[in-house]
Design an enzyme around this catalytic site. Structure first.
Site, PDB file in Angstrom:
ATOM      1  N   SER A  39      78.331   9.013  10.077  1.00  0.00           N
ATOM      2  CA  SER A  39      79.677   9.230   9.536  1.00  0.00           C
ATOM      3  C   SER A  39      79.682  10.026   8.222  1.00  0.00           C
ATOM      4  CB  SER A  39      80.397   7.898   9.344  1.00  0.00           C
ATOM      5  OG  SER A  39      80.621   7.307  10.590  1.00  0.00           O
ATOM      6  N   LYS A  88      84.120  -5.268  12.610  1.00  0.00           N
ATOM      7  CA  LYS A  88      85.346  -4.754  13.232  1.00  0.00           C
ATOM      8  C   LYS A  88      86.411  -5.829  13.425  1.00  0.00           C
ATOM      9  CE  LYS A  88      83.390  -0.746  15.585  1.00  0.00           C
ATOM     10  NZ  LYS A  88      83.271  -0.015  16.843  1.00  0.00           N
ATOM     11  N   ASP A 125      88.676   4.479  18.449  1.00  0.00           N
ATOM     12  CA  ASP A 125      87.767   4.645  19.606  1.00  0.00           C
ATOM     13  C   ASP A 125      88.583   4.853  20.886  1.00  0.00           C
ATOM     14  OD1 ASP A 125      85.290   4.507  18.409  1.00  0.00           O
ATOM     15  OD2 ASP A 125      85.152   2.324  18.570  1.00  0.00           O
ATOM     16  N   ALA A 151      81.746  -4.686  29.171  1.00  0.00           N
ATOM     17  CA  ALA A 151      83.017  -5.310  28.781  1.00  0.00           C
ATOM     18  C   ALA A 151      82.968  -5.775  27.330  1.00  0.00           C
ATOM     19  CB  ALA A 151      83.320  -6.495  29.701  1.00  0.00           C
ATOM     20  N   THR A 176      78.620 -10.492  32.470  1.00  0.00           N
ATOM     21  CA  THR A 176      79.267 -11.769  32.154  1.00  0.00           C
ATOM     22  C   THR A 176      80.721 -11.726  32.630  1.00  0.00           C
ATOM     23  OG1 THR A 176      77.855 -11.863  30.202  1.00  0.00           O
ATOM     24  CG2 THR A 176      79.703 -13.404  30.254  1.00  0.00           C
TER      25      THR A 176
HETATM   26  N1  LIG Z   1      80.035   7.025  21.385  1.00  0.00           N
HETATM   27  C1  LIG Z   1      80.648   6.213  20.567  1.00  0.00           C
HETATM   28  O1  LIG Z   1      81.416   6.643  19.686  1.00  0.00           O
HETATM   29  C2  LIG Z   1      80.418   4.740  20.687  1.00  0.00           C
HETATM   30  C3  LIG Z   1      81.317   3.834  20.088  1.00  0.00           C
HETATM   31  C4  LIG Z   1      81.069   2.464  20.232  1.00  0.00           C
HETATM   32  C5  LIG Z   1      79.959   2.022  20.941  1.00  0.00           C
HETATM   33  N2  LIG Z   1      79.127   2.938  21.504  1.00  0.00           N
HETATM   34  C6  LIG Z   1      77.965   2.483  22.283  1.00  0.00           C
HETATM   35  O2  LIG Z   1      78.438   1.647  23.342  1.00  0.00           O
HETATM   36  C7  LIG Z   1      77.484   0.631  23.633  1.00  0.00           C
HETATM   37  C8  LIG Z   1      78.149  -0.742  23.649  1.00  0.00           C
HETATM   38  O3  LIG Z   1      78.617  -1.055  22.342  1.00  0.00           O
HETATM   39  P1  LIG Z   1      79.514  -2.366  22.088  1.00  0.00           P
HETATM   40  O4  LIG Z   1      79.959  -2.252  20.686  1.00  0.00           O
HETATM   41  O5  LIG Z   1      80.527  -2.526  23.139  1.00  0.00           O
HETATM   42  O6  LIG Z   1      78.438  -3.527  22.223  1.00  0.00           O
HETATM   43  P2  LIG Z   1      78.713  -5.049  22.661  1.00  0.00           P
HETATM   44  O7  LIG Z   1      80.074  -5.472  22.257  1.00  0.00           O
HETATM   45  O8  LIG Z   1      77.537  -5.800  22.177  1.00  0.00           O
HETATM   46  O9  LIG Z   1      78.683  -5.018  24.284  1.00  0.00           O
HETATM   47  C9  LIG Z   1      77.474  -4.770  24.955  1.00  0.00           C
HETATM   48  C10 LIG Z   1      77.750  -4.649  26.462  1.00  0.00           C
HETATM   49  O10 LIG Z   1      76.534  -4.302  27.098  1.00  0.00           O
HETATM   50  C11 LIG Z   1      76.242  -5.285  28.103  1.00  0.00           C
HETATM   51  N3  LIG Z   1      74.802  -5.480  28.180  1.00  0.00           N
HETATM   52  C12 LIG Z   1      73.930  -5.574  27.152  1.00  0.00           C
HETATM   53  N4  LIG Z   1      72.680  -5.743  27.617  1.00  0.00           N
HETATM   54  C13 LIG Z   1      72.767  -5.755  28.982  1.00  0.00           C
HETATM   55  C14 LIG Z   1      71.809  -5.871  30.020  1.00  0.00           C
HETATM   56  N5  LIG Z   1      70.521  -6.015  29.775  1.00  0.00           N
HETATM   57  N6  LIG Z   1      72.255  -5.809  31.301  1.00  0.00           N
HETATM   58  C15 LIG Z   1      73.568  -5.648  31.574  1.00  0.00           C
HETATM   59  N7  LIG Z   1      74.518  -5.536  30.611  1.00  0.00           N
HETATM   60  C16 LIG Z   1      74.122  -5.585  29.335  1.00  0.00           C
HETATM   61  C17 LIG Z   1      76.961  -6.534  27.640  1.00  0.00           C
HETATM   62  O11 LIG Z   1      77.126  -7.394  28.745  1.00  0.00           O
HETATM   63  P3  LIG Z   1      77.511  -8.938  28.562  1.00  0.00           P
HETATM   64  O12 LIG Z   1      78.983  -8.978  28.289  1.00  0.00           O
HETATM   65  O13 LIG Z   1      77.149  -9.547  29.858  1.00  0.00           O
HETATM   66  O14 LIG Z   1      76.689  -9.444  27.411  1.00  0.00           O
HETATM   67  C18 LIG Z   1      78.261  -5.921  27.121  1.00  0.00           C
HETATM   68  O15 LIG Z   1      79.116  -5.596  28.168  1.00  0.00           O
HETATM   69  C19 LIG Z   1      76.391   0.765  22.572  1.00  0.00           C
HETATM   70  O16 LIG Z   1      75.308   1.443  23.135  1.00  0.00           O
HETATM   71  C20 LIG Z   1      77.030   1.600  21.490  1.00  0.00           C
HETATM   72  O17 LIG Z   1      76.083   2.396  20.787  1.00  0.00           O
HETATM   73  C21 LIG Z   1      79.329   4.268  21.401  1.00  0.00           C
END
Ligand SMILES: NC(=O)c1ccc[n+]([C@@H]2O[C@H](COP(=O)([O-])OP(=O)(O)OC[C@H]3O[C@@H](n4cnc5c(N)ncnc54)[C@H](OP(=O)(O)O)[C@@H]3O)[C@@H](O)[C@H]2O)c1
Length: 297
Positions: A39, A88, A125, A151, A176
């Site tokens: 950022s 957040k 986002d 999710a 989940t």
């Molecule tokens: N490009 C962008 O601007 C941007 C913005 C935000 C986030 N992101 C990226 O998006 C991703 C998710 O971020 P988040 O903030 O949503 O994280 P989060 O709230 O921790 O959610 C993680 C998600 O991944 C799933 N997951 C994690 N490990 C898994 C596994 N081994 N097998 C299957 N599902 C798994 C979780 O499933 P469960 O619900 O079952 O635990 C949940 O749905 C990250 O990689 C982040 O860097 C990118």
């Protein structure tokens, strides 16, 4: 007696001292960890490109410090704040005002100081994902069928953005099931009368126009994939929200199958661009921001 050179130097110094001091405005990202955040590079490049005497820095604020950080923003008169993990939800709850998507998502990634000094929590986002999809893939979500893998916080923001933009079907596929239901409900809250959000399984990937990986599977050096790439075929559009690495194993496998597949860098830039516009009232220099986001750190 003063020499001619010293005389000239004294004149320059006096001139500098009498000219008005330009006060630099400051904006910041808060989170933990935040040291490797892109950022500051993105926003400092953008401020310079539009000729604003503003600066952007990162403050490491651990969980539990969100409310104090908002108070610091008021006291120090920060021009804007970006918010990342794990703050957040805290800042969304502690802000003076919340935009409608923040009321539902219970998460904000941007704080805007309104004219009357109230701090407003926003989630950029949501629209950032849709703008990135349009820029990268040239598609509009209106009427689209989407398979949404994940999710968590990012998936819920994407569900809101896609549903608000008129996606016809948002099939949430997640490990989940409780979280899948919550993400589908977010999509339905954003869509008003329509109900595009539903809990789904990998069987639904084949019917989608757009497949989005919003899980963290494939991040960093994780070799795993969020779904079997053979489920996705040419003609479908795929987006992986991950941008570190810029090509995850899933993206590489999809590209090898000639699927149009995009990473999360554009989403990162467009959510920042939306924040920039809210803080400054100026059009964001998106190309400059994209270059700053991709430059080696
Ligand atoms: N490009 C962008 O601007 C941007 C913005 C935000 C986030 N992101 C990226 O998006 C991703 C998710 O971020 P988040 O903030 O949503 O994280 P989060 O709230 O921790 O959610 C993680 C998600 O991944 C799933 N997951 C994690 N490990 C898994 C596994 N081994 N097998 C299957 N599902 C798994 C979780 O499933 P469960 O619900 O079952 O635990 C949940 O749905 C990250 O990689 C982040 O860097 C990118």
């Amino acid at each position: 007696m003063i020499s001619a050179t010293a005389d000239a130097w004294l004149l320059v110094m006096l001139k500098q001292m009498s000219s008005p001091v330009k006060v630099k405005r400051l904006a910041a990202v808060i989170g933990d960890p935040v040291r490797h955040s892109r950022s500051p590079a993105i926003h400092n490049a953008a401020f310079a490109a539009v000729g604003l005497n503003w600066g952007f820095t990162a403050f490491e604020v651990p969980a539990g410090g969100g409310r104090d950080a908002l108070q610091a923003m008021r006291t120090l008169g920060l021009a804007g704040m970006s918010v990342t993990m794990p703050l957040k939800a805290e800042v969304a709850a502690a802000a003076d005002l919340r935009d409608p998507e923040v009321e539902v998502l219970k998460a904000a990634n941007c704080i805007v100081a309104d004219d009357d000094g109230q701090l407003r929590a926003v989630n950029t986002d949501t629209a950032g994902f849709v703008a990135a999809l349009n820029a990268d893939a040239g598609v509009d979500p209106e009427g689209m069928r989407v398979a949404l893998l994940g999710a968590g916080g990012a998936a819920r923001a994407v569900a809101w953005g896609l549903a608000a933009a008129g996606a016809a079907d948002i099939a949430v596929i997640n490990r989940t099931p409780d979280k899948s239901r919550a993400a589908a409900a977010v999509a339905n809250a954003a869509a008003g009368a329509a109900e595009p959000g539903r809990v789904a399984s990998f069987d639904d990937v084949a019917d989608a126009d757009l497949v989005v990986n919003a899980t963290s599977v494939g991040m960093g050096s994780d070799p795993a994939m969020p779904c079997d790439p053979e489920l996705v075929r040419p003609g479908q559009v795929a987006v992986d929200l991950i941008y570190q690495p810029t090509q995850t194993p899933w993206l590489a496998a999809l590209r090898a199958r000639d699927v149009a597949a995009h990473n999360g860098l554009s989403m990162l830039v467009y959510q920042a661009a939306a924040a920039f516009e809210l803080w400054t009232g100026k059009a964001a220099p998106v190309e400059v921001m994209l270059q700053a986001a991709t430059a080696p750190q």
